[in-house]
Design a protein around this motif. Structure first.
Motif, PDB file in Angstrom:
ATOM      1  N   SER A 120     -25.935  20.937  -8.825  1.00  0.00           N
ATOM      2  CA  SER A 120     -25.122  20.164  -7.887  1.00  0.00           C
ATOM      3  C   SER A 120     -25.279  18.678  -8.143  1.00  0.00           C
ATOM      4  N   LYS A 121     -24.258  17.959  -7.761  1.00  0.00           N
ATOM      5  CA  LYS A 121     -24.291  16.503  -7.833  1.00  0.00           C
ATOM      6  C   LYS A 121     -23.352  15.964  -6.772  1.00  0.00           C
ATOM      7  N   ARG A 122     -23.530  14.702  -6.456  1.00  0.00           N
ATOM      8  CA  ARG A 122     -22.624  14.038  -5.524  1.00  0.00           C
ATOM      9  C   ARG A 122     -21.662  13.164  -6.302  1.00  0.00           C
ATOM     10  N   GLU A 123     -20.397  13.254  -5.949  1.00  0.00           N
ATOM     11  CA  GLU A 123     -19.398  12.414  -6.595  1.00  0.00           C
ATOM     12  C   GLU A 123     -18.709  11.556  -5.542  1.00  0.00           C
ATOM     13  N   THR A 124     -18.573  10.285  -5.875  1.00  0.00           N
ATOM     14  CA  THR A 124     -17.910   9.340  -4.982  1.00  0.00           C
ATOM     15  C   THR A 124     -16.730   8.766  -5.740  1.00  0.00           C
ATOM     16  N   GLU A 125     -15.536   8.976  -5.221  1.00  0.00           N
ATOM     17  CA  GLU A 125     -14.338   8.603  -5.972  1.00  0.00           C
ATOM     18  C   GLU A 125     -13.199   8.227  -5.038  1.00  0.00           C
ATOM     19  N   ARG A 126     -12.230   7.523  -5.591  1.00  0.00           N
ATOM     20  CA  ARG A 126     -10.989   7.197  -4.897  1.00  0.00           C
ATOM     21  C   ARG A 126      -9.823   7.463  -5.836  1.00  0.00           C
ATOM     22  N   LYS A 127      -8.697   7.862  -5.240  1.00  0.00           N
ATOM     23  CA  LYS A 127      -7.512   8.190  -6.019  1.00  0.00           C
ATOM     24  C   LYS A 127      -6.399   7.186  -5.715  1.00  0.00           C
ATOM     25  N   TYR A 128      -5.633   6.857  -6.759  1.00  0.00           N
ATOM     26  CA  TYR A 128      -4.579   5.852  -6.654  1.00  0.00           C
ATOM     27  C   TYR A 128      -3.303   6.355  -7.327  1.00  0.00           C
ATOM     28  N   GLU A 129      -2.210   5.742  -6.929  1.00  0.00           N
ATOM     29  CA  GLU A 129      -0.971   5.968  -7.662  1.00  0.00           C
ATOM     30  C   GLU A 129      -1.118   5.363  -9.055  1.00  0.00           C
ATOM     31  N   PRO A 130      -0.516   5.963 -10.069  1.00  0.00           N
ATOM     32  CA  PRO A 130      -0.712   5.462 -11.437  1.00  0.00           C
ATOM     33  C   PRO A 130      -0.020   4.118 -11.634  1.00  0.00           C
ATOM     34  N   PRO A 131      -0.553   3.283 -12.511  1.00  0.00           N
ATOM     35  CA  PRO A 131       0.113   2.003 -12.784  1.00  0.00           C
ATOM     36  C   PRO A 131       1.383   2.216 -13.587  1.00  0.00           C
ATOM     37  N   SER A 132       2.356   1.381 -13.349  1.00  0.00           N
ATOM     38  CA  SER A 132       3.560   1.455 -14.181  1.00  0.00           C
ATOM     39  C   SER A 132       3.175   1.065 -15.601  1.00  0.00           C
ATOM     40  N   GLY A 133       3.669   1.820 -16.556  1.00  0.00           N
ATOM     41  CA  GLY A 133       3.300   1.535 -17.936  1.00  0.00           C
ATOM     42  C   GLY A 133       2.102   2.312 -18.410  1.00  0.00           C
ATOM     43  N   GLY A 134       1.554   3.215 -17.544  1.00  0.00           N
ATOM     44  CA  GLY A 134       0.436   4.047 -17.963  1.00  0.00           C
ATOM     45  C   GLY A 134      -0.804   3.237 -18.249  1.00  0.00           C
ATOM     46  N   VAL A 135      -1.512   3.590 -19.327  1.00  0.00           N
ATOM     47  CA  VAL A 135      -2.769   2.924 -19.673  1.00  0.00           C
ATOM     48  C   VAL A 135      -2.559   1.429 -19.854  1.00  0.00           C
ATOM     49  N   ALA A 136      -1.413   1.059 -20.408  1.00  0.00           N
ATOM     50  CA  ALA A 136      -1.143  -0.357 -20.646  1.00  0.00           C
ATOM     51  C   ALA A 136      -1.042  -1.142 -19.347  1.00  0.00           C
ATOM     52  N   GLY A 137      -0.775  -0.438 -18.244  1.00  0.00           N
ATOM     53  CA  GLY A 137      -0.652  -1.127 -16.962  1.00  0.00           C
ATOM     54  C   GLY A 137      -1.957  -1.308 -16.225  1.00  0.00           C
ATOM     55  N   LEU A 138      -3.065  -0.798 -16.789  1.00  0.00           N
ATOM     56  CA  LEU A 138      -4.361  -0.981 -16.142  1.00  0.00           C
ATOM     57  C   LEU A 138      -4.853  -2.412 -16.307  1.00  0.00           C
ATOM     58  N   PRO A 139      -5.411  -3.007 -15.274  1.00  0.00           N
ATOM     59  CA  PRO A 139      -5.953  -4.367 -15.420  1.00  0.00           C
ATOM     60  C   PRO A 139      -7.247  -4.340 -16.226  1.00  0.00           C
ATOM     61  N   ASP A 140      -7.567  -5.460 -16.840  1.00  0.00           N
ATOM     62  CA  ASP A 140      -8.831  -5.601 -17.547  1.00  0.00           C
ATOM     63  C   ASP A 140      -9.929  -5.812 -16.505  1.00  0.00           C
ATOM     64  N   LEU A 141     -10.872  -4.881 -16.440  1.00  0.00           N
ATOM     65  CA  LEU A 141     -11.914  -4.939 -15.420  1.00  0.00           C
ATOM     66  C   LEU A 141     -13.200  -5.567 -15.943  1.00  0.00           C
ATOM     67  N   THR A 142     -13.196  -6.058 -17.137  1.00  0.00           N
ATOM     68  CA  THR A 142     -14.372  -6.755 -17.666  1.00  0.00           C
ATOM     69  C   THR A 142     -14.665  -7.984 -16.812  1.00  0.00           C
ATOM     70  N   GLY A 143     -15.912  -8.110 -16.364  1.00  0.00           N
ATOM     71  CA  GLY A 143     -16.291  -9.237 -15.530  1.00  0.00           C
ATOM     72  C   GLY A 143     -16.108  -9.010 -14.058  1.00  0.00           C
ATOM     73  N   VAL A 144     -15.568  -7.846 -13.675  1.00  0.00           N
ATOM     74  CA  VAL A 144     -15.420  -7.522 -12.256  1.00  0.00           C
ATOM     75  C   VAL A 144     -16.759  -7.005 -11.740  1.00  0.00           C
ATOM     76  N   GLY A 145     -17.383  -7.751 -10.845  1.00  0.00           N
ATOM     77  CA  GLY A 145     -18.693  -7.354 -10.350  1.00  0.00           C
ATOM     78  C   GLY A 145     -19.675  -7.245 -11.504  1.00  0.00           C
ATOM     79  N   PRO A 146     -20.416  -6.128 -11.593  1.00  0.00           N
ATOM     80  CA  PRO A 146     -21.400  -5.976 -12.663  1.00  0.00           C
ATOM     81  C   PRO A 146     -20.818  -5.430 -13.957  1.00  0.00           C
ATOM     82  N   VAL A 147     -19.501  -5.258 -14.035  1.00  0.00           N
ATOM     83  CA  VAL A 147     -18.885  -4.667 -15.229  1.00  0.00           C
ATOM     84  C   VAL A 147     -18.911  -5.676 -16.371  1.00  0.00           C
ATOM     85  N   ALA A 148     -19.636  -5.319 -17.450  1.00  0.00           N
ATOM     86  CA  ALA A 148     -19.741  -6.212 -18.612  1.00  0.00           C
ATOM     87  C   ALA A 148     -18.799  -5.805 -19.726  1.00  0.00           C
TER      88      ALA A 148
END
Length: 508
Positions: free
Chosen positions: A4-32
């Motif tokens: 067993s494990k615990r999973e913590t997640e949230r679901k969203y509508e997909p970005p327009s443009g698919g993967v290309a529509g994802l924002p760059d999360l580098t530098g967001v909080g602790p994300v390096a």
């Protein structure tokens, strides 16, 4: 074998443009850094009862192939965005271990395939400065088919953000803020299964329950019963897996339900609720053996650990462990046997029926200030009578028994006050807090009384084995002195709880 494990997640509508529509999360909080993986092909068949009892309680059971964790997954809801996932290896049939953990929800009804969901998944991993994974962003192209012949088909896209184990939950908020700036919003469905059932037409029509007037005693009482009945069902898997404090919480839930059904007989017909109360009493009794043994063992162990080494004579720790193992095994077996009985499943059925078709009485529609205040004051009157009787008893066994009865009356009063708190507000809250102080003191007294009996048994066993009984006698004396001290404190604590000014707002 399960994991067993615990999973913590949230679901969203997909970005327009698919993967290309994802924002760059580098530098967001602790994300390096952000690394890419995939695509993965996932194929899951979800199982449920004919009337979707698992889905109705926000649980899911699936057999999934593809991806790193292929196998059977039972997902159970926890608080907020978190669920517990119990995994079992792939097999043709539902694993018995997962079937058992789902039993409080299925109540023995047959599990069958209800929908098949296939996903093409592209993954982005959010990493910290050391390269450790903080979270995963999964962009899924989803295809769902109802399992029944003639069922529908649906397709959609979905973005999921799941925290890695041990990651700070606050990262979800930081990532969501960045996603919102790109116009990416939360999905309107809590899970793939919920959307698949809706969009393929495989979901059952919700059962219509009798309407209850909002703000009425019936609405408040039913809300409490519904909450506690749901908690009982949710605690079942934790009790079966012997998780910490699970038995205690389930036992308290039984008591809360019993207390509510007893105190609010003017709202719910006792011809229906009294048999349910009797079965809740049975279940609490079966759970009580395990809980009482656990509490007693912890209490004696803590007292023993506090003694100076020179006062611990003989193999005291070893004898305590032997007592815990022998008594604990018997108590846990009794609990597991109770949860395996048809009687237990009938109780869960009865609670479900009580919520869906409540046997409302005339008091259910009256003003809550009258009906609920009367119920609270009646329970207070019973507590006051028990306290008066107990305090009038001479020291000894008769007083100990009377104080135990007063403790039970204090619990019943507190549960009645819990039900009424949303309707009656601060006056009932203040009175409940004073009664809680009485109950806790009486609880400490009762624990000391019970500990004395067990310590005497341990002393006798030690003496019979040729061991020193000194330490057990010392602990017995400490528990006796503690019980006497609690009795001396009780008069003042009860005086504060019985102040007429506390009851006045409820009496008018």
């Amino acid at each position: 074998m399960t994991q067993s494990k615990r999973e913590t997640e949230r679901k969203y509508e997909p970005p327009s443009g698919g993967v290309a529509g994802l924002p760059d999360l580098t530098g967001v909080g602790p994300v390096a850094s952000v690394t890419a993986a995939g695509p993965e092909e996932l194929d899951a068949v979800y199982h449920d009862t004919e009337d979707l009892r698992l889905a109705g309680s926000s649980a899911t059971l699936r057999r999934r192939t593809g991806g790193p964790d292929a196998g059977w997954h039972l997902k159970l809801p926890l608080a907020g965005d978190t669920r517990e996932e119990v995994w079992a290896p792939l097999s043709d049939e539902v694993p018995e271990s997962l079937r058992e953990l789902a039993l409080s929800r299925t109540r023995g009804a047959e599990l069958r395939p209800v929908v098949r969901i296939r996903s093409t998944r592209t993954v982005r991993r959010l990493r910290d400065a050391e390269g450790g994974v903080l979270a995963e962003l999964s962009l899924d192209e989803v295809r769902a088919d109802a399992a029944a012949s003639g069922g529908g088909r649906a397709e959609w896209g979905e973005l999921e953000v799941e925290l890695a184990e041990g990651a700070d939950a606050g990262l979800l908020d930081v990532v969501e803020k960045k996603l919102r700036k790109k116009g990416i919003v939360r999905a309107d469905s809590p899970s793939k299964l919920a959307r698949a059932l809706r969009d393929t037409g495989a979901g059952a029509e919700p059962e219509r329950c009798p309407e209850v007037v909002a703000g009425s005693p019936g609405a408040y009482v039913l809300a409490y019963v519904r909450e506690q009945a749901g908690r009982l069902v949710s605690l079942d898997p934790a009790v079966r897996r012997d998780l910490p404090d699970a038995v205690h919480r389930m036992r308290v839930t039984c008591r809360r339900l019993r207390g509510c059904l007893r105190s609010y007989r003017s709202v719910l017909d006792r011809r229906v609720t009294d048999p349910v109360r009797a079965e809740l009493r049975w279940l609490a009794g079966e759970l009580g053996a395990a809980r009482d043994q656990e509490v007693l063992g912890e209490r004696i162990g803590a007292a023993l650990a506090d003694l100076p080494d020179e006062l611990v004579l003989g193999p005291v720790a070893a004898r305590l462990r032997l007592w815990e193992v022998s008594h604990g095994g018997e108590a846990r077996s009794r609990t597991r046997e109770a949860l395996a009985t048809p009687r237990y499943l009938r109780l869960l059925d009865a609670l479900d029926a009580l919520v869906r078709q409540p046997p409302l009485r005339a008091g259910a529609g009256r003003k809550p200030a009258r009906t609920m205040a009367r119920a609270v004051l009646d329970e207070y009157g019973r507590l006051a009578g028990r306290m008066e009787l107990a305090l009038a008893q001479p020291a000894g066994r008769s007083r100990e028994t009377a104080l135990h009865e007063a403790r039970k009356a204090a619990k019943k009063f507190r549960y009645a006050a819990e039900v009424a708190r949303p309707a009656l507000g601060k006056p009932v809250t203040r009175l409940g807090e004073r009664a809680k102080a009485v109950q806790l003191l009486l609880g400490e007294h009762q624990d000391a009384v019970v500990a004395q009996h067990t310590l005497r048994e341990l002393a006798v066993a030690a003496h019979g084995a040729g061991e020193s009984a000194f330490t057990w006698g010392l602990l017995h004396g400490l528990e006796r002195a503690g019980a006497e001290a609690r009795q001396r404190e009780l008069t003042e604590v009860w005086r504060a709880a019985s102040d007429p000014a506390l009851r006045a707002p409820l009496e008018h």
